[in-house]
Each structure stands twice: as structure tokens, then as C-alpha cells.
Design an enzyme around this catalytic site. Sequence first.
Site, short mmCIF file in Angstrom:
data_model
loop_
_atom_site.label_atom_id
_atom_site.label_comp_id
_atom_site.label_asym_id
_atom_site.label_seq_id
_atom_site.Cartn_x
_atom_site.Cartn_y
_atom_site.Cartn_z
CG ASP A 64 -1.79 1.14 1.28
OD1 ASP A 64 -2.99 0.92 0.93
OD2 ASP A 64 -1.70 2.33 1.54
CE1 TYR A 93 0.84 7.91 2.10
CE2 TYR A 93 1.11 5.48 1.69
CZ TYR A 93 0.36 6.71 2.30
OH TYR A 93 -0.79 6.38 2.77
CE LYS A 114 -3.52 4.75 0.66
NZ LYS A 114 -2.26 4.69 0.87
CG HIS A 136 -4.60 9.84 -0.07
ND1 HIS A 136 -3.09 9.82 -0.26
CD2 HIS A 136 -4.59 9.49 1.26
CE1 HIS A 136 -2.54 9.23 0.77
NE2 HIS A 136 -3.30 9.07 1.87
#
Length: 280
Positions: A44, A49, A74, A107
Site C-alpha cells: 500500500d 508518500y 492513491k 486519498h
Amino acid sequence: MDQLTLNNGKQIPQLGLGVFLVQDSADLKQSVDDALKDGYRHFDTATIYHNEAWVGEALAQSDVKREDLFITSKVWNNNTTYDETMAAFKESLKKLQTDYLDLYLIHWPSEGYTEKWRALEDLYNDGQIKSIGVSNFEQPQMDKLLTTAKIKPAVDQIETHPYFQQKVLHEYLTGLNIAHEAWGPLGQGKSGALEDATLKQIADAHQKSIAQVILRWHLQRKIIVIPKSIHAERIAQNIDVFDFTLSDAEMTAIAGIDKNRRGSADPNDEGWLKESLSMN
Ligand code: NAD
């Protein structure tokens, strides 16, 4: 590895590795390698990120076949339109070195989410995403999305842990046959749940760690979990949760320690949602 069947008939490994805040390429590569060796197949990540490319590299270099992997990413809040969502998705595919994603999520329920959903539906219909879902959607936002959606989300990924159990939202999602996926399943290591006395007692009775009891509790609630760690020992420990069962009494005891205490951003906080539009 237990699999759950999503509302579109697709299967998802019920436990995966989360990689939020892994900002060192060597750590990321090592943790993905360790996880693959331990039997993890579900990963994930998210654009925000800033580690999709390292996840892609680590997975491409492994000898596990693409069809045996389950990759989630996402679309971030700075993309607010149909076209921007399409472009963000293409960028994620490139970084992840793949031509499809198993799951792609909106998200947060920030500006433009119904438009963004249209993009996800088109990518789903085109076969470029196997399942589409949302994250951090509570009932009002989901209800609004469902008034225009042609495809129902398969998943809602929301903060969930023993001190923030999301009992009401869980029932609502279950009623809609939308899978509940927990982010921060261990309370992000900061909720205090990893030191909880009730959990410690249950852990001792099963000769397991508190983290393992928490993950087992999620699994028995039919929740998908994506615990994060970069430490080999913890990565191995977190997947070693399929050889014991919590009793009904233990499940009830854990239900009783809920503090309904959110540990991170609140999807109802309009100010934060607005601010997040300029984060990237
Ligand atoms: P988490 O609950 O998985 O907690 C991770 C922390 O728990 C670690 O940093 C470590 O401190 C501790 N830990 C891990 N394994 C342990 C063990 N066996 N024993 C003791 N301590 C242990 O928190 P998270 O990383 O925030 O959430 C998991 C994943 O969910 C993320 O990596 C990310 O992929 C996803 N996520 C999504 C959202 C979203 O908005 N959709 C937000 C946050 C996280």
C-alpha cells in the site's frame, strides 16, 4: 494468506505492508524484500508518500510475478479534476513499473472528489485498475459520492485501531458491502494501544505480541490491514497472525477498550482539507 472478496468479485489479500513515511530508498527496498520473503503480496503506497518509484523498483527486481502481487496507490488532494486524476494515475503506473493497479483510491474527500471518481470509473472500465475505492470517506461524503457514482467503491480505507474502532462507520460500510480497510491499524505506534493492559493480557494468553493481537482482531472483524514496519523482525511478526483465533469473549473485551480517539487528520475538518490541496 487469507483473501477477502470485494463487491466486484475481485480478491484482496487481507493483510499487506504499508509504506507511509518510509523515505529512505534502502529501507524501502529492504522492507519490501523482507515482506516478500515472509509471504506478503499486498503493498500500500500513495503519490504523497513519494516512494512509489522505490516500491516499483523493489517489486520489479523480485521474482514474484505481477499477477501474484496486489498493489494499491492513491491520488492526492492537489489533483482536483478528471484530467489531473488521469495524469496522476499514469504517473503512478510509470513509477510503480506496471501497466495496471489492483486498487486505486481517492486519498481524501477533498475538492473535486466526484469528478475524480469519474476518472477512476473510466480507468476501471478500461481495465487499468482492477478495483477502485476511496479513503477517509465518512458517511456524508460516501452518501454524496453514491448519488453520482456509477460504480460503488470496493473499499474505504480509514483510520482504525483499538482506540478508534469506527464501530458506526464499520456497520454503515458493511451494510453497503464496501470493504473496510484500516490505516494506522496499530495506532501508528502512538495511540497507546500497543501498551494497553487488556491487550497485554490477551497477548500473553496466546503467547503473541500485542501488535499481533491487534492485527488478529482486525482480521476477525473482516477488516483489511496494512501495518507498516521497516524492521525485519516486526514485518515477520505482523504477518504471523493466521495461526490463532481470538475468542468471542476476547473480541468483546477489545471492543470495550475503544476510546473513540482519532490520532490523525479528521476528514470532517474542512480547513485541513482545503490546506491539503496545496500539499504535494
Ligand atoms: P501503523 O498503525 O501501521 O503503525 C506503524 C508503526 O507501528 C511503526 O512505525 C512502529 O512504530 C509500530 N509497529 C509496527 N509493527 C510493530 C510491531 N510488530 N510491534 C510493535 N510496534 C510495531 O501506522 P501507519 O504506517 O500510519 O499505517 C499503516 C499504513 O496505512 C501506512 O503505512 C499507509 O500505507 C497507510 N496509511 C494510509 C493513510 C490514508 O490516509 N489513507 C494514512 C496513514 C497511513
